[in-house]
Design an enzyme around this catalytic site. Structure first.
Site, PDB file in Angstrom:
ATOM      1  N   CYS A   1       0.803  -1.233   0.000  1.00  0.00           N
ATOM      2  CA  CYS A   1       0.000   0.000   0.000  1.00  0.00           C
ATOM      3  C   CYS A   1       0.832   1.278   0.000  1.00  0.00           C
ATOM      4  CB  CYS A   1      -0.931   0.023   1.206  1.00  0.00           C
ATOM      5  SG  CYS A   1      -2.135  -1.300   1.259  1.00  0.00           S
TER       6      CYS A   1
ATOM      7  N   HIS B   1      -1.241   6.677   2.304  1.00  0.00           N
ATOM      8  CA  HIS B   1      -1.340   5.710   3.393  1.00  0.00           C
ATOM      9  C   HIS B   1      -1.440   6.473   4.703  1.00  0.00           C
ATOM     10  CE1 HIS B   1      -0.420   2.292   6.018  1.00  0.00           C
ATOM     11  NE2 HIS B   1      -0.829   1.561   5.018  1.00  0.00           N
TER      12      HIS B   1
END
Length: 518
Positions: free
Chosen positions: A58, A114
């Site tokens: 991610c 993130h």
């Protein structure tokens, strides 16, 4: 500008992202109707079937395509490092920040950067003009007890439903001006939590098909294997005590079927939220002048090659979902592009579509030549290759290792080399392992058929291996670049400063976490 005058007073850019979108469900949903909104959107957009992330995790992936820099430049290889803490990137201009600097209103919600330390604990606040939105119910539907759960809670209580509602409110609030809106849905990221009704769309677990290839490729080096620790952190999976530290097929069949069913249900839930927002775009009369990108941050393993989750250099983890709907290029609507592209290309593409000069510091390239081309023809100058990497930390006596992979039209070649984490550089002379996979004939429609045998030691492919190794090492993708600071004043191709209220000013991005092709 790129848009005819009758497109109205402005063009919006909208960005939508799914977390970990695995490609497999999308194809399945297109054919079964379980994700009708994504399927319908694909009919109006260019569908890039060979789009690859630069890092199958991610935070590194998002830091890359949101800054327009490769991981070697951002130096983000984990879930904590903030790209602005990297020397030379303190003042880097992110994708939303670029449009903010041109006078756009920029709004975000959910998971775009993130969260946490990886975005400065404030979702990189400098990128946004509007207060950033997070669902107040994120913790309520999280936790590490269950890897999946079909809940009876009202749908509007789920975080992704609230993120979609907030995006609709942003559209209504900002629709009279120029905007960049980014919606980041958490699903189908772990844990797969969704309303019960979405699970009911699928047959009983014992009727759920398994992956096409449930075992690791032959001659797979151990360093290439991921023990899917992310999944095993959930108590229900941890209780199985899977000894998955070396390549193999460890997941019980019944559990594999349950996980695949839950993943598909989570994707259907995310699809529904996308549908609500797309309907609002239509209701507000914005469809004709809003550029929309629907994408994922990377792919996802669902038992193929014995793997689960991400953090590999295999096709299932590196290949991402990418669709671009550009109303000014009707020739691209409903087209499928098989040419290799990278998520790194999203930033320069949106800048290009909005009729700005692409900043020279960006390491990707605009996809507009592919949008302009009558498919399946592609410009002869297009490289048709993509590059990804993944970090493995300590490995025996060699120390930290980085796996670098190149994907051409017909082949995937990977080298696992010693990596100096202090200088952020690979040692190409200290190779831990190599991989070579044959993708000739791969129509991008079926996973698990083309990475079943590592051919790196096959003497028939010796010359090919040498050639791909040279390509991997001599290109600049894995060499750290310290880019110049982007100019706050960007000009159009005509050389004139572009007014903030000019045409081509509406952008939307829908980002789904861990959405992958099935």
């Amino acid at each position: 500008g790129l848009y005819p005058e009758n497109y109205g007073t402005g063009t919006r850019l909208r960005f939508s992202k799914f977390c970990h979108a695995r490609c497999l469900p999308l194809l399945m949903f297109v054919s079964t109707g379980s994700s009708p909104n994504i399927a319908n959107f694909a009919k109006t957009a260019a569908l890039f079937k060979s789009a690859y992330c630069q890092y199958s995790q991610c935070s590194p992936s998002r830091a890359s395509f949101l800054t327009g820099r490769r991981p070697a430049t951002t130096q983000v290889y984990d879930l904590d490092h903030y790209f602005r803490d990297t020397p030379g990137l303190q003042n880097v201009v992110t994708l939303p920040q670029f449009f903010k600097n041109q006078g756009y209103r920029t709004a975000g919600g959910g998971k775009i950067f993130h969260p946490g330390m990886a975005s400065g604990n404030n979702d990189d606040a400098i990128s946004w003009t509007e207060p950033y939105y997070h669902s107040p119910n994120e913790r309520r539907f999280g936790g590490k007890t269950k890897s999946w759960d079909a809940r009876s809670d009202p749908e509007q209580d789920f975080p992704d439903a609230q993120i979609a509602t907030n995006t609709i409110q942003q559209l209504r609030s900002l629709s009279n001006g120029t905007f960049f809106i980014a919606m980041g849905l958490h699903k189908p990221h772990l844990p797969f939590v969704f309303p019960q009704a979405y699970l009911d769309r699928y047959p009983a677990p014992n009727n759920i098909p398994l992956a096409n290839s449930t075992g690791p490729p032959t001659d797979l080096p151990d360093i290439a294997w991921s023990a899917y620790a992310e999944l095993k952190k959930y108590q229900d999976i941890g209780a199985l005590r899977l000894r998955s530290t070396t390549p193999g097929n460890y997941m019980p069949v019944a559990t594999a079927q349950e996980l695949r069913r839950a993943y598909w249900a989570a994707t259907s839930f995310a699809d529904s939220q996308v549908g609500h927002v797309l309907q609002e775009v239509d209701n507000l009369g914005l469809t004709h002048n809003t550029t929309i990108v629907l994408m994922s941050d990377h792919g996802w393993h669902l038992g193929d090659q014995g793997e689960w989750a991400k953090s590999t250099n295999f096709e299932s983890a590196t290949r991402a979902v990418l669709m671009v709907r550009d109303p000014s290029r009707p020739v691209s609507a409903g087209k499928t592009v098989y040419t290799n592209v990278e998520l790194l290309d999203v930033y320069p593409t949106l800048v290009d579509i909005a009729d700005f000069d692409v900043p020279v510091a960006l390491e990707g390239k605009s996809l507009t030549p592919l949008l302009n081309t009558t498919f399946p023809r592609i410009p002869l100058t297009w490289g048709n290759v993509s590059y990804s990497q993944v970090y493995r930390g300590m490995s025996g006596t060699t120390g930290p290792v980085m796996g670098y992979t190149i994907r051409t039209r017909d082949w995937r070649y990977t080298e696992w080399v010693k990596f100096n984490a202090t200088t952020n550089t690979p040692d190409w002379y200290t190779v831990n392992a190599i991989e070579l996979y044959d993708h000739r004939g791969d129509a991008k429609d079926v996973f698990g058929y083309y990475e079943t045998a590592n051919l790196a030691s096959d003497p028939r492919y010796g010359d090919l291996r040498v050639s791909l190794s040279a390509m991997l090492q001599r290109q600049s993708a894995f060499k750290p670049v310290v880019p110049p600071t982007n100019s706050a004043q960007i000009t159009t191709r005509s050389g004139a400063s572009r007014p903030a209220t000019g045409a081509n000013a509406l952008v939307a991005v829908f980002l789904l976490s861990c959405l992958a092709w099935l």
